[in-house]
Design a protein around this motif. Structure first.
Motif, mmCIF file in Angstrom:
data_model
loop_
_atom_site.group_PDB
_atom_site.id
_atom_site.type_symbol
_atom_site.label_atom_id
_atom_site.label_comp_id
_atom_site.label_asym_id
_atom_site.label_seq_id
_atom_site.Cartn_x
_atom_site.Cartn_y
_atom_site.Cartn_z
ATOM 1 N N ALA A 49 -15.575 14.723 -16.627
ATOM 2 C CA ALA A 49 -16.238 14.333 -15.377
ATOM 3 C C ALA A 49 -15.588 13.080 -14.800
ATOM 4 C CB ALA A 49 -17.715 14.093 -15.638
ATOM 5 N N PHE A 50 -15.352 12.104 -15.670
ATOM 6 C CA PHE A 50 -14.781 10.843 -15.205
ATOM 7 C C PHE A 50 -13.392 11.050 -14.609
ATOM 8 C CE2 PHE A 50 -12.608 6.721 -16.223
ATOM 9 C CZ PHE A 50 -13.266 5.971 -15.265
ATOM 10 N N LYS A 51 -12.585 11.825 -15.273
ATOM 11 C CA LYS A 51 -11.210 12.022 -14.791
ATOM 12 C C LYS A 51 -11.162 12.864 -13.520
ATOM 13 C CE LYS A 51 -9.256 13.211 -18.772
ATOM 14 N NZ LYS A 51 -8.179 13.541 -19.721
ATOM 15 N N SER A 52 -12.262 13.559 -13.257
ATOM 16 C CA SER A 52 -12.295 14.339 -12.009
ATOM 17 C C SER A 52 -12.343 13.427 -10.782
ATOM 18 C CB SER A 52 -13.491 15.285 -12.005
ATOM 19 O OG SER A 52 -14.677 14.533 -11.839
ATOM 20 N N LEU A 53 -12.651 12.158 -11.008
ATOM 21 C CA LEU A 53 -12.640 11.214 -9.881
ATOM 22 C C LEU A 53 -11.231 11.048 -9.307
ATOM 23 C CD1 LEU A 53 -15.056 8.393 -11.166
ATOM 24 C CD2 LEU A 53 -15.591 10.331 -9.695
ATOM 25 N N ARG A 54 -10.247 11.484 -10.093
ATOM 26 C CA ARG A 54 -8.859 11.470 -9.589
ATOM 27 C C ARG A 54 -8.724 12.298 -8.319
ATOM 28 N NH1 ARG A 54 -5.447 13.235 -14.941
ATOM 29 N NH2 ARG A 54 -5.656 11.307 -16.132
ATOM 30 N N GLN A 55 -9.615 13.284 -8.209
ATOM 31 C CA GLN A 55 -9.505 14.202 -7.070
ATOM 32 C C GLN A 55 -9.847 13.521 -5.750
ATOM 33 O OE1 GLN A 55 -8.294 17.219 -7.607
ATOM 34 N NE2 GLN A 55 -8.194 16.765 -9.793
ATOM 35 N N ASP A 56 -10.558 12.421 -5.838
ATOM 36 C CA ASP A 56 -10.868 11.696 -4.606
ATOM 37 C C ASP A 56 -9.582 11.089 -4.070
ATOM 38 O OD1 ASP A 56 -13.559 12.205 -4.614
ATOM 39 O OD2 ASP A 56 -14.042 10.442 -5.814
ATOM 40 N N THR A 57 -9.285 11.404 -2.865
ATOM 41 C CA THR A 57 -8.055 10.855 -2.276
ATOM 42 C C THR A 57 -8.416 9.925 -1.118
ATOM 43 O OG1 THR A 57 -7.865 12.769 -0.843
ATOM 44 C CG2 THR A 57 -6.594 12.806 -2.891
ATOM 45 N N VAL A 58 -7.602 8.946 -0.979
ATOM 46 C CA VAL A 58 -7.847 7.948 0.058
ATOM 47 C C VAL A 58 -7.560 8.553 1.433
ATOM 48 C CG1 VAL A 58 -7.096 5.697 0.889
ATOM 49 C CG2 VAL A 58 -7.230 6.120 -1.547
ATOM 50 N N SER A 59 -8.372 8.192 2.406
ATOM 51 C CA SER A 59 -8.177 8.771 3.745
ATOM 52 C C SER A 59 -6.887 8.251 4.380
ATOM 53 C CB SER A 59 -9.357 8.430 4.639
ATOM 54 O OG SER A 59 -9.305 7.088 5.014
ATOM 55 N N THR A 60 -6.275 9.102 5.147
ATOM 56 C CA THR A 60 -5.030 8.732 5.830
ATOM 57 C C THR A 60 -5.271 7.573 6.794
ATOM 58 O OG1 THR A 60 -4.417 11.045 5.686
ATOM 59 C CG2 THR A 60 -3.092 9.689 7.141
ATOM 60 N N ALA A 61 -6.455 7.566 7.409
ATOM 61 C CA ALA A 61 -6.767 6.495 8.372
ATOM 62 C C ALA A 61 -6.750 5.132 7.669
ATOM 63 C CB ALA A 61 -8.126 6.749 9.000
ATOM 64 N N ALA A 62 -7.333 5.110 6.458
ATOM 65 C CA ALA A 62 -7.358 3.849 5.706
ATOM 66 C C ALA A 62 -5.945 3.402 5.342
ATOM 67 C CB ALA A 62 -8.203 4.016 4.448
ATOM 68 N N LEU A 63 -5.116 4.371 4.952
ATOM 69 C CA LEU A 63 -3.729 4.040 4.587
ATOM 70 C C LEU A 63 -2.957 3.516 5.798
ATOM 71 C CD1 LEU A 63 -2.851 7.158 2.398
ATOM 72 C CD2 LEU A 63 -3.312 4.846 1.594
ATOM 73 N N LEU A 64 -3.126 4.197 6.926
ATOM 74 C CA LEU A 64 -2.408 3.784 8.139
ATOM 75 C C LEU A 64 -2.840 2.385 8.570
ATOM 76 C CD1 LEU A 64 -2.394 7.098 10.218
ATOM 77 C CD2 LEU A 64 -0.432 5.955 9.169
ATOM 78 N N SER A 65 -4.126 2.139 8.423
ATOM 79 C CA SER A 65 -4.648 0.828 8.815
ATOM 80 C C SER A 65 -4.014 -0.285 7.976
ATOM 81 C CB SER A 65 -6.174 0.829 8.644
ATOM 82 O OG SER A 65 -6.657 -0.478 8.657
ATOM 83 N N VAL A 66 -3.971 -0.071 6.676
ATOM 84 C CA VAL A 66 -3.370 -1.083 5.787
ATOM 85 C C VAL A 66 -1.892 -1.267 6.116
ATOM 86 C CG1 VAL A 66 -2.728 -1.588 3.395
ATOM 87 C CG2 VAL A 66 -5.003 -0.716 3.906
ATOM 88 N N ARG A 67 -1.202 -0.151 6.274
ATOM 89 C CA ARG A 67 0.236 -0.224 6.539
ATOM 90 C C ARG A 67 0.519 -0.988 7.834
ATOM 91 N NH1 ARG A 67 3.030 5.290 7.578
ATOM 92 N NH2 ARG A 67 1.627 5.877 5.897
ATOM 93 N N ALA A 68 -0.278 -0.665 8.856
ATOM 94 C CA ALA A 68 -0.077 -1.326 10.154
ATOM 95 C C ALA A 68 -0.309 -2.835 10.032
ATOM 96 C CB ALA A 68 -1.024 -0.726 11.183
ATOM 97 N N PHE B 38 11.243 -1.593 3.734
ATOM 98 C CA PHE B 38 10.002 -1.946 3.040
ATOM 99 C C PHE B 38 8.872 -1.003 3.447
ATOM 100 C CE2 PHE B 38 6.184 -4.567 2.277
ATOM 101 C CZ PHE B 38 6.343 -4.709 0.905
ATOM 102 N N GLU B 39 8.893 -0.562 4.687
ATOM 103 C CA GLU B 39 7.878 0.392 5.146
ATOM 104 C C GLU B 39 7.943 1.682 4.319
ATOM 105 O OE1 GLU B 39 8.069 1.320 9.299
ATOM 106 O OE2 GLU B 39 6.232 2.510 9.233
ATOM 107 N N GLN B 40 9.163 2.095 4.000
ATOM 108 C CA GLN B 40 9.314 3.311 3.185
ATOM 109 C C GLN B 40 8.756 3.107 1.777
ATOM 110 O OE1 GLN B 40 13.134 5.481 3.529
ATOM 111 N NE2 GLN B 40 13.625 4.048 5.158
ATOM 112 N N ILE B 41 8.916 1.897 1.283
ATOM 113 C CA ILE B 41 8.349 1.595 -0.041
ATOM 114 C C ILE B 41 6.819 1.625 0.039
ATOM 115 C CG2 ILE B 41 8.128 -0.212 -1.791
ATOM 116 C CD1 ILE B 41 11.021 -1.018 -1.147
#
Lengths: 196, 195
Positions: A49-68, B38-41
């Motif tokens: 059960a615990f390892k099934s939490l791996r299936q949760d994936t981070v939203s693309t919006a959150a990733l884009l926000s951090v990257r920006a 760095f963006e690619q990383i």
């Protein structure tokens, strides 16, 4: 649990984190120990059960926000690679070193004691035939700046003695001023130039 | 047959070697200040960093702040990275450290909405209910920070015990102790939830 193996051993065993030898021993133990077997089964279930939490994936919006945000910070030059800052750091260190050396050399410049010559008349009855001597006092510059006051004062010496004729014998008092205003050295010189 | 063996051998290692060489070039460019390199990383590792930060901190906004700080620090200190070593553990170590620093400033580990950051649900969601998920996240947030870091890195992020030890700057024995204790606590929480 009252076994030779602890619960922690079983918790490691279920995920294959035990050394192969010990894992083999625990495996054998589980075959005849019901309590350990039950614990191992429970742990396997909870771990699944615990390892099934791996299936949760981070939203693309959150990733884009951090990257920006990161790229914006970097592009606005608020963040520089540390190697770039080394140039400034090195320049700063060199500047500080030059200033430090300048201050140190200033402090090391020898300040010679001030010499004041005072000639005191001596009554003629005390010394009748001795010629009057006047002492010219010169100082010897020391190359060592850190010489203590006493040592520098001791290097002050008369270099010439001038015979002044058959006048009343006199004593010469040499007053030495040191760097420390509280220390003044008096040096009494007789007619022969020796200290009294 | 004699000719095929080296050909197969080469084909099995070439992609990895190419990827390593490509990444080494990216690193060099990034160290030299090339922002696009760095963006690619970032693109390669952002998901992993953000997931770990979220599991360590619990709040989506904290996780995003932590991830941002991780990549800014990485850019700043990229020149210190030894290219002969794997990059991911280095970045994970930085993530754990940033989360630790942020956790001290914002000690409230709250998990108000587990779905706030996650966009997709995996196939396992059909198997275990939302309720069980909440139990697991609650058990995770109740763990001491070091146990949480160790068990997340080992059981969710899938690092080996040795890698976890390197990331956390501790011994493998310590990591084994932390993960076994954490697993027992999680098991207890799951069992309590089932009753």
């Amino acid at each position: 649990m009252n076994c030779i193996y602890s619960e922690n051993d079983i918790a490691l065993f279920v995920e294959g984190d035990l050394a192969p030898e010990k894992a083999g021993e625990v495996q054998e133990h589980l075959e005849f120990c019901a309590a350990c077997r039950e614990l191992a089964t429970d742990l396997q279930q909870s771990q699944t059960a615990f390892k099934s939490l791996r299936q949760d994936t981070v939203s693309t919006a959150a990733l884009l926000s951090v990257r920006a945000r990161v790229l914006s910070e970097i592009r606005e030059s608020r963040v520089k690679p540390a190697w770039g800052r080394w140039i400034y750091a090195t320049a700063g260190a060199m500047f500080a070193a030059v200033i430090g050396l300048g201050i140190a050399s200033q402090m090391r410049t020898p300040s010679l004691p001030q010499v004041q010559q005072v000639v005191l008349p001596v009554p003629p009855t005390q010394r009748t035939v001795a010629p009057q001597l006047s002492a010219s006092v010169a100082t010897e510059r020391s190359s060592s700046a850190a010489t203590p006051v006493r040592a520098r004062a001791s290097r002050t010496r008369p270099v010439t003695l001038v015979k002044a004729g058959n006048e009343a014998p006199r004593q010469t008092v040499v007053k030495l001023f040191t760097d420390d205003p509280n220390i003044v050295i008096y040096w009494l010189i007789d007619q022969t130039g020796g200290a009294l | 047959m004699e000719l095929r063996v080296p050909a197969l051998w080469m084909s099995s290692i070439e992609p990895e070697a190419d990827a390593k060489a490509e990444f080494a070039v990216l690193l060099q460019r990034a160290v030299a200040g090339d922002v696009s390199a760095f963006e690619q990383i970032i693109v390669r590792y952002e998901r992993r960093v953000l997931s770990l930060a979220w599991r360590m901190l619990g709040r989506p906004e904290d996780a995003q702040d932590a991830s941002q700080e991780v990549f800014l620090r990485a850019f700043r200190y990229l020149h210190r990275f030894d290219p002969g070593r794997p990059f991911e553990p280095w970045l994970m170590k930085m993530t754990v450290n940033v989360c630790h620093d942020l956790g001290k400033k914002r000690p409230q580990y709250t998990l108000l909405d587990p779905d706030a950051l996650w966009s997709t649900r995996g196939p396992h969601d059909e198997l275990h209910s939302q309720e069980q998920k909440e139990i697991l996240y609650k058990a995770l947030r109740e763990l001491p920070e070091k146990e949480r870091a160790a068990v997340v890195l080992r059981d969710i992020e899938g690092f080996s015990t040795a890698e976890v030890a390197e990331i956390l700057g501790s011994s493998e024995a310590t990591v084994r102790s932390q993960i076994s204790t954490a697993r027992l606590k999680i098991r207890k929480a799951v069992k309590r939830g089932q009753q």
